[in-house]
Design a protein around this motif. Structure first.
Motif, mmCIF file in Angstrom:
data_model
loop_
_atom_site.group_PDB
_atom_site.id
_atom_site.type_symbol
_atom_site.label_atom_id
_atom_site.label_comp_id
_atom_site.label_asym_id
_atom_site.label_seq_id
_atom_site.Cartn_x
_atom_site.Cartn_y
_atom_site.Cartn_z
ATOM 1 N N GLY A 71 0.588 6.873 13.813
ATOM 2 C CA GLY A 71 -0.287 5.765 12.891
ATOM 3 C C GLY A 71 -1.221 5.058 13.755
ATOM 4 O O GLY A 71 -1.602 3.946 13.395
ATOM 5 N N SER A 72 -1.474 5.398 15.050
ATOM 6 C CA SER A 72 -2.282 4.443 16.286
ATOM 7 C C SER A 72 -1.360 3.625 16.757
ATOM 8 O O SER A 72 -1.676 2.952 17.556
ATOM 9 C CB SER A 72 -3.459 3.872 15.452
ATOM 10 N N ASN A 73 -0.100 3.383 16.521
ATOM 11 C CA ASN A 73 0.851 2.378 17.001
ATOM 12 C C ASN A 73 1.214 2.730 18.407
ATOM 13 O O ASN A 73 1.541 1.561 19.361
ATOM 14 C CB ASN A 73 2.039 2.421 16.262
ATOM 15 N N THR A 93 -8.139 -1.229 14.755
ATOM 16 C CA THR A 93 -8.963 -0.567 13.282
ATOM 17 C C THR A 93 -8.174 -1.303 12.221
ATOM 18 O O THR A 93 -7.185 -2.142 12.575
ATOM 19 C CB THR A 93 -8.799 0.909 13.123
ATOM 20 N N VAL A 94 -8.527 -1.236 11.171
ATOM 21 C CA VAL A 94 -7.772 -1.624 9.853
ATOM 22 C C VAL A 94 -6.593 -1.267 9.784
ATOM 23 O O VAL A 94 -5.659 -2.053 9.198
ATOM 24 C CB VAL A 94 -8.774 -1.145 8.516
ATOM 25 N N ALA A 95 -6.180 0.066 10.104
ATOM 26 C CA ALA A 95 -4.820 0.413 10.284
ATOM 27 C C ALA A 95 -4.027 -0.427 11.204
ATOM 28 O O ALA A 95 -2.659 -1.031 10.655
ATOM 29 C CB ALA A 95 -4.816 1.816 10.624
ATOM 30 N N SER A 96 -4.479 -0.402 12.416
ATOM 31 C CA SER A 96 -3.527 -0.991 13.392
ATOM 32 C C SER A 96 -3.376 -2.677 13.160
ATOM 33 O O SER A 96 -2.239 -3.091 13.510
ATOM 34 C CB SER A 96 -3.783 -0.760 15.047
ATOM 35 N N HIS A 97 -4.340 -3.250 12.764
ATOM 36 C CA HIS A 97 -4.266 -4.689 12.605
ATOM 37 C C HIS A 97 -4.522 -5.257 11.424
ATOM 38 O O HIS A 97 -4.676 -6.694 11.306
ATOM 39 C CB HIS A 97 -5.468 -5.249 13.748
ATOM 40 N N ALA A 98 -4.424 -4.579 10.432
ATOM 41 C CA ALA A 98 -4.396 -5.130 9.058
ATOM 42 C C ALA A 98 -3.765 -4.475 7.917
ATOM 43 O O ALA A 98 -2.539 -5.023 7.179
ATOM 44 C CB ALA A 98 -5.874 -5.180 8.321
ATOM 45 N N ILE A 99 -3.310 -3.251 8.114
ATOM 46 C CA ILE A 99 -2.535 -2.433 7.197
ATOM 47 C C ILE A 99 -1.020 -2.351 7.776
ATOM 48 O O ILE A 99 0.140 -2.486 7.034
ATOM 49 C CB ILE A 99 -2.977 -1.053 6.941
ATOM 50 N N ASN A 100 -0.920 -1.946 8.856
ATOM 51 C CA ASN A 100 0.289 -1.289 9.629
ATOM 52 C C ASN A 100 1.292 -2.528 9.681
ATOM 53 O O ASN A 100 2.583 -2.401 9.645
ATOM 54 C CB ASN A 100 0.346 -0.657 10.916
ATOM 55 N N VAL A 160 0.292 8.391 2.107
ATOM 56 C CA VAL A 160 0.937 7.037 1.697
ATOM 57 C C VAL A 160 0.684 6.053 2.725
ATOM 58 O O VAL A 160 0.625 6.269 3.946
ATOM 59 C CB VAL A 160 2.429 7.123 1.714
ATOM 60 N N GLY A 161 0.442 4.853 2.310
ATOM 61 C CA GLY A 161 -0.212 3.778 3.239
ATOM 62 C C GLY A 161 -1.598 3.782 4.054
ATOM 63 O O GLY A 161 -1.875 3.033 4.646
ATOM 64 N N THR A 162 -2.175 4.947 3.510
ATOM 65 C CA THR A 162 -3.713 4.973 3.969
ATOM 66 C C THR A 162 -4.689 3.918 3.455
ATOM 67 O O THR A 162 -4.148 3.595 2.221
ATOM 68 C CB THR A 162 -4.336 6.436 3.734
ATOM 69 N N SER A 163 -5.948 3.917 3.715
ATOM 70 C CA SER A 163 -6.790 2.718 3.082
ATOM 71 C C SER A 163 -6.999 3.451 1.856
ATOM 72 O O SER A 163 -7.343 2.692 0.794
ATOM 73 C CB SER A 163 -7.976 2.733 3.813
ATOM 74 N N ALA A 311 -1.885 -6.992 2.731
ATOM 75 C CA ALA A 311 -0.554 -7.204 2.142
ATOM 76 C C ALA A 311 -0.201 -7.114 0.881
ATOM 77 O O ALA A 311 0.934 -6.813 0.243
ATOM 78 C CB ALA A 311 0.180 -8.343 2.932
ATOM 79 N N LYS A 312 -0.972 -8.014 0.194
ATOM 80 C CA LYS A 312 -0.968 -7.881 -1.393
ATOM 81 C C LYS A 312 -0.749 -6.753 -2.122
ATOM 82 O O LYS A 312 0.052 -6.347 -3.094
ATOM 83 C CB LYS A 312 -1.841 -8.643 -2.003
ATOM 84 N N ALA A 313 -1.559 -5.571 -1.551
ATOM 85 C CA ALA A 313 -1.748 -4.156 -2.111
ATOM 86 C C ALA A 313 -0.535 -3.580 -1.734
ATOM 87 O O ALA A 313 0.245 -2.792 -2.516
ATOM 88 C CB ALA A 313 -2.936 -3.736 -1.888
ATOM 89 N N ILE A 314 -0.026 -3.467 -0.517
ATOM 90 C CA ILE A 314 1.075 -3.089 -0.044
ATOM 91 C C ILE A 314 2.375 -3.478 -0.647
ATOM 92 O O ILE A 314 3.373 -2.712 -1.046
ATOM 93 C CB ILE A 314 1.342 -3.010 1.472
ATOM 94 N N ARG A 315 2.582 -4.828 -0.835
ATOM 95 C CA ARG A 315 3.622 -5.251 -1.454
ATOM 96 C C ARG A 315 3.646 -4.869 -3.026
ATOM 97 O O ARG A 315 4.905 -4.375 -3.585
ATOM 98 C CB ARG A 315 3.926 -6.895 -1.461
ATOM 99 N N ALA A 316 2.605 -4.980 -3.688
ATOM 100 C CA ALA A 316 2.608 -4.637 -5.117
ATOM 101 C C ALA A 316 3.093 -3.062 -5.220
ATOM 102 O O ALA A 316 3.573 -2.672 -6.193
ATOM 103 C CB ALA A 316 1.197 -4.833 -5.663
ATOM 104 N N ALA A 317 2.755 -2.342 -4.344
ATOM 105 C CA ALA A 317 2.883 -0.579 -4.523
ATOM 106 C C ALA A 317 4.394 -0.409 -4.046
ATOM 107 O O ALA A 317 4.840 0.561 -4.266
ATOM 108 C CB ALA A 317 2.044 -0.055 -3.521
ATOM 109 N N GLY A 318 4.922 -1.578 -3.288
ATOM 110 C CA GLY A 318 6.256 -1.022 -2.942
ATOM 111 C C GLY A 318 6.472 -0.109 -1.717
ATOM 112 O O GLY A 318 7.369 0.664 -1.632
#
Length: 322
Positions: A71-73, A93-100, A160-163, A311-318
């Motif tokens: 996932g770019s990590n 990107t948004v994946a590496s520095h905001a979502i992951n 799962v976990g994509t934008s 983070a709010k969306a990720i936590r809400a989705a579990g």
């Protein structure tokens, strides 16, 4: 003791001007841009554009080193470990520095502490589209429909976990709705099943799904940017109905932490000049991206804010990945 300290101080003072002169002369040799994806995609295309523009500007080669995986990590971790001398640059990107940072239980880097952001390059939104048989044409109509029958309607994503997935989760949280998430192995299969009617909707990457909307295969409802997008001003933003809604895909560049500030500022200035040219703007627009220059300080602040937003969306989705 004092004699040793005196000579140490003298050596440091003598070295400081030389270091500043080297920073001012940067780059004096080729600069590597680590791209944490495979060759051939839209990210590769945009990375090549940037390298070409910077090579011409500085008279030194900027070249891509592909380091895909996890996932770019993998590639991003190598940037963090690199010597902070200005000769290794990372595509983030948004994946590496905001979502992951929230999605993954553990990362081989700290996305804030281990990097020196230089500038955002570009960004593009997702586009909420529905199967034409769904009896809605606006965001308020969609919200009302889903609220009438919670859990009946489904949205497709590229995994799962994509934008795409998290845009849907953010929509659920901010509108108080309940929809089923159906993950696919890519955005292509996801939009195909929305077209075919197997799934009701998707928050697809705009460059991918807009042509299908223009062709009448799906109905465009709204973009996930804060305002209407430059290449589709007729499509409203979700934020026009849901204030504060923002789910944007972005890409930029960063050095390893502790890279000299003079080098960071010099590269940021060159990138901003490149992004101001019609050549760069047109090439980015061809891939659906909008040139978005930011100062190093602005970019760092944006990364912190976007991390909290996702983070709010990720936590809400579990959702989490070990």
């Amino acid at each position: 003791m004092r004699r040793r300290q005196f000579f140490a101080l003298g050596a440091a003072l003598a070295l400081a001007p030389r270091l500043r002169a080297e920073d001012a002369a940067w780059p004096t040799r080729p600069v590597r841009l680590i791209l944490p994806f495979t060759p051939g995609g839209s990210t590769d295309f945009q990375g090549r554009i940037l390298c070409d523009m910077l090579s011409r500007h500085f008279g030194q080669q900027f070249y891509i080193d592909y380091k895909p995986g996890a996932g770019s990590n993998i590639g991003v971790a190598e940037v963090a470990r690199s010597t902070p001398d200005g000769y290794t640059l990372g595509w983030i990107t948004v994946a590496s520095h905001a979502i992951n940072p929230t999605l993954y239980a553990k990362l081989p880097f700290d996305h804030l502490r281990d990097f020196a952001p230089v500038s955002m390059i570009g960004q593009f939104p997702n586009l909420l589209v529905v199967n034409p048989a769904l009896p809605v044409t606006t965001v308020p109509e969609l919200i009302a429909l889903v609220k009438r029958e919670p859990g009946k309607y489904a949205f497709a994503s590229s995994g799962v976990g994509t934008s795409l997935h998290l845009s849907g989760e953010m929509f659920k949280v901010m509108t108080g709705t309940d929809m089923i998430h159906v993950p696919y192995k890519g955005g292509g299969p996801a939009i195909s099943d929305v077209i075919g009617g197997q799934v009701h909707m998707t928050f697809g990457n705009m460059p991918t799904v807009l042509p299908h909307a223009r062709g009448g295969k799906v109905r465009a409802i709204a973009v996930t940017s804060a305002e209407r997008w430059f290449n589709a001003p007729d499509i409203p933003a979700i934020a026009e109905t849901v204030p504060g809604f923002l789910a944007i895909s972005w890409h930029g560049v960063a050095f390893p932490a502790r890279t000299p500030q003079a080098i960071i500022d010099r590269l940021a200035s060159a990138i901003h000049r490149a992004l101001a040219t019609s050549e760069m703007q047109e090439k980015l627009a061809a891939g659906g991206s909008k040139a978005t220059p930011m100062s190093p300080r602005e970019f760092a602040a944006f990364i912190r804010e976007d991390t909290e937003r996702w983070a709010k969306a990720i936590r809400a989705a579990g959702v989490h990945i070990d």
